[in-house]
Design a protein around this motif. Structure first.
Motif, PDB file in Angstrom:
ATOM      1  N   VAL A 161       0.869  -1.170   0.000  1.00  0.00           N
ATOM      2  CA  VAL A 161       0.000   0.000   0.000  1.00  0.00           C
ATOM      3  C   VAL A 161       0.911   1.227   0.000  1.00  0.00           C
ATOM      4  O   VAL A 161       1.919   1.267   0.701  1.00  0.00           O
ATOM      5  CB  VAL A 161      -0.935  -0.004   1.232  1.00  0.00           C
ATOM      6  N   ARG A 183       1.593   5.411   0.354  1.00  0.00           N
ATOM      7  CA  ARG A 183       1.195   6.696   0.944  1.00  0.00           C
ATOM      8  C   ARG A 183       2.317   7.676   0.638  1.00  0.00           C
ATOM      9  O   ARG A 183       3.481   7.303   0.656  1.00  0.00           O
ATOM     10  CB  ARG A 183       1.024   6.598   2.457  1.00  0.00           C
ATOM     11  N   ASP A 203      -6.343  -2.210  -8.859  1.00  0.00           N
ATOM     12  CA  ASP A 203      -6.038  -1.970  -7.449  1.00  0.00           C
ATOM     13  C   ASP A 203      -6.390  -3.248  -6.710  1.00  0.00           C
ATOM     14  O   ASP A 203      -7.559  -3.645  -6.655  1.00  0.00           O
ATOM     15  CB  ASP A 203      -6.855  -0.784  -6.927  1.00  0.00           C
ATOM     16  N   THR A 225      -6.223  -3.972  -3.493  1.00  0.00           N
ATOM     17  CA  THR A 225      -6.980  -3.780  -2.252  1.00  0.00           C
ATOM     18  C   THR A 225      -8.457  -3.584  -2.551  1.00  0.00           C
ATOM     19  O   THR A 225      -9.319  -4.183  -1.908  1.00  0.00           O
ATOM     20  CB  THR A 225      -6.433  -2.574  -1.462  1.00  0.00           C
ATOM     21  N   LEU A 226      -8.757  -2.752  -3.537  1.00  0.00           N
ATOM     22  CA  LEU A 226     -10.153  -2.474  -3.905  1.00  0.00           C
ATOM     23  C   LEU A 226     -10.764  -3.573  -4.764  1.00  0.00           C
ATOM     24  O   LEU A 226     -11.981  -3.604  -4.949  1.00  0.00           O
ATOM     25  CB  LEU A 226     -10.249  -1.148  -4.665  1.00  0.00           C
ATOM     26  N   ALA A 264      -8.063   9.657 -10.565  1.00  0.00           N
ATOM     27  CA  ALA A 264      -7.937   9.621  -9.100  1.00  0.00           C
ATOM     28  C   ALA A 264      -7.321  10.923  -8.623  1.00  0.00           C
ATOM     29  O   ALA A 264      -6.455  11.489  -9.288  1.00  0.00           O
ATOM     30  CB  ALA A 264      -7.062   8.455  -8.658  1.00  0.00           C
ATOM     31  N   ARG A 284      -5.639  12.062  -4.933  1.00  0.00           N
ATOM     32  CA  ARG A 284      -5.278  11.530  -3.616  1.00  0.00           C
ATOM     33  C   ARG A 284      -4.607  12.613  -2.779  1.00  0.00           C
ATOM     34  O   ARG A 284      -3.519  13.066  -3.114  1.00  0.00           O
ATOM     35  CB  ARG A 284      -4.321  10.357  -3.796  1.00  0.00           C
ATOM     36  N   HIS A 328      -3.274   3.827  -1.050  1.00  0.00           N
ATOM     37  CA  HIS A 328      -3.743   3.295  -2.330  1.00  0.00           C
ATOM     38  C   HIS A 328      -2.810   2.170  -2.767  1.00  0.00           C
ATOM     39  O   HIS A 328      -1.668   2.106  -2.385  1.00  0.00           O
ATOM     40  CB  HIS A 328      -3.867   4.389  -3.392  1.00  0.00           C
ATOM     41  N   TYR A 339      -0.886  -2.413  -6.788  1.00  0.00           N
ATOM     42  CA  TYR A 339      -1.432  -2.455  -8.140  1.00  0.00           C
ATOM     43  C   TYR A 339      -0.775  -3.538  -8.976  1.00  0.00           C
ATOM     44  O   TYR A 339       0.345  -3.962  -8.705  1.00  0.00           O
ATOM     45  CB  TYR A 339      -1.178  -1.113  -8.852  1.00  0.00           C
TER      46      TYR A 339
END
Length: 109
Positions: free
Chosen positions: A50, A52, A68, A70-71, A81, A83, A89, A92
């Motif tokens: 992830v 940041r 993505d 996670t999503l 997007a 952010r 996020h 990928y």
């Protein structure tokens, strides 16, 4: 402040390999992390974690697809997007590869 540039063919800017299957064309940049670039991910490119960061990031997908993990959602050309700093996020993966326009800047607040 970013440097002043009038219209020019972006093809004049060479693709630079940034590692991990990603290449970039930096279209403009300035102090404090301001950046506008095209990022091209080769087919099969993936990230493990992830992400940041400390800047605002806007991304517009121009070509290909980006998933993505996670999503559990795949994004396509025309997807966008925005952010704020610290927003998690990714990770990928792209099967076909993709090209995106990415704009980074510091938040005013």
């Amino acid at each position: 402040m970013k440097e002043q540039r009038e219209f020019y063919p972006s093809s004049q800017v060479e693709w630079v390999d940034t590692g991990g299957g990603v290449a970039e064309r930096v279209l403009s940049q300035g102090p404090d992390g301001m950046l506008t670039r095209l990022a091209r991910w080769a087919p099969g490119t993936s990230t493990d974690e992830v992400i940041r960061h400390e800047y605002v990031e806007e991304v517009y997908l121009l070509e290909g697809e980006l998933t993505d993990l996670t999503l559990e959602q795949t994004f396509h050309p025309g997807d966008y997007a925005c952010r704020p700093p610290g927003m998690p996020h990714g990770p990928y993966i792209t099967g076909t590869g993709c090209t995106m326009l990415e704009i980074r800047y510091r938040s005013a607040g």
